[in-house]
Design an enzyme around this catalytic site. Structure first.
Site, mmCIF file in Angstrom:
data_model
loop_
_atom_site.group_PDB
_atom_site.id
_atom_site.type_symbol
_atom_site.label_atom_id
_atom_site.label_comp_id
_atom_site.label_asym_id
_atom_site.label_seq_id
_atom_site.Cartn_x
_atom_site.Cartn_y
_atom_site.Cartn_z
ATOM 1 N N ASP A 68 0.873 -1.152 0.000
ATOM 2 C CA ASP A 68 0.000 0.000 0.000
ATOM 3 C C ASP A 68 0.913 1.205 0.000
ATOM 4 O O ASP A 68 1.997 1.183 0.601
ATOM 5 C CB ASP A 68 -0.952 0.020 1.194
ATOM 6 C CG ASP A 68 -2.122 0.977 0.963
ATOM 7 O OD1 ASP A 68 -2.652 1.004 -0.163
ATOM 8 O OD2 ASP A 68 -2.496 1.701 1.895
ATOM 9 N N GLY A 149 -0.736 8.014 -10.744
ATOM 10 C CA GLY A 149 -1.049 8.652 -9.463
ATOM 11 C C GLY A 149 -0.601 10.101 -9.445
ATOM 12 O O GLY A 149 -0.858 10.871 -10.373
#
Length: 191
Positions: A68, A149
């Site tokens: 993550d 991102g």
């Protein structure tokens, strides 16, 4: 060695496959028939990595790892952090997330931020954690076409390019995920 990477994100899979030695084969969630979104309900980056790795180990029985990552911005008290992928809403749009980030930072001169990745590895009945961190700043406008991102607005300290302006090889040498994967590889090579 064969490991499941608890992801179907093609960008992450490509980055990690690019770094691993050929003796380690990575399979994605799709490769093992897992098509559901694994819940990410923890309130920390570490917690979400562990949740995803635990899910695969519990439901499929494979040795696996999960990561993550999050962008932590000082002026926003660490936000978006664990909510980085859905900062602008559940649609998980990179463009919307960057727009929200830049809007939230308009009134701030402190643009310090860091990218953080935690990898949780289930191997032979044990859980291991590996962390990578890269410190930098958020620039005022997007630059570059590569990456994903927040890469177009993140510039690491000492770099004159954003992550989106770097080649995959250049990015892996300095990125948060690259550092965490390097720790993972060093550990696996000792096994």
């Amino acid at each position: 060695m064969k490991l499941i990477f608890a992801s179907n994100n093609p960008h992450k899979i490509a980055e990690i496959r690019n770094q691993l030695p050929h003796t380690i084969e990575i399979l994605s969630l799709e490769d093992i028939g897992c098509v559901i979104d694994i819940p990410e309900t923890a309130d920390t980056i570490e917690g979400n990595a562990i949740l995803k790795a635990d899910f695969i180990k519990r439901h499929y029985g494979y040795d696996c790892f999960a990561d993550d990552s999050g962008l932590e911005v000082d002026a926003l008290n660490g936000a978006p952090g664990v909510y980085s992928a859905r900062f602008a809403g559940p649609q998980r749009s990179d463009s919307d997330n960057i727009d929200k980030l830049l809007s939230d930072l308009e009134a701030h001169t402190d643009r310090k931020a860091n990218f953080k990745t935690v990898i949780a590895l289930h191997l032979q009945g044990e859980l291991h954690l590996f962390t990578g961190l890269v410190v930098g700043e958020i620039i005022a406008e997007r630059k570059g076409n590569d990456g994903f991102g927040y890469d177009p607005v993140f510039k690491a300290i000492g770099m004159d390019k954003t992550f989106a302006e770097l080649t995959l090889v250049e990015k892996n040498e300095i990125s948060h995920r690259g550092k965490a994967v390097a720790e993972l590889i060093a550990f696996l090579n000792r096994q």
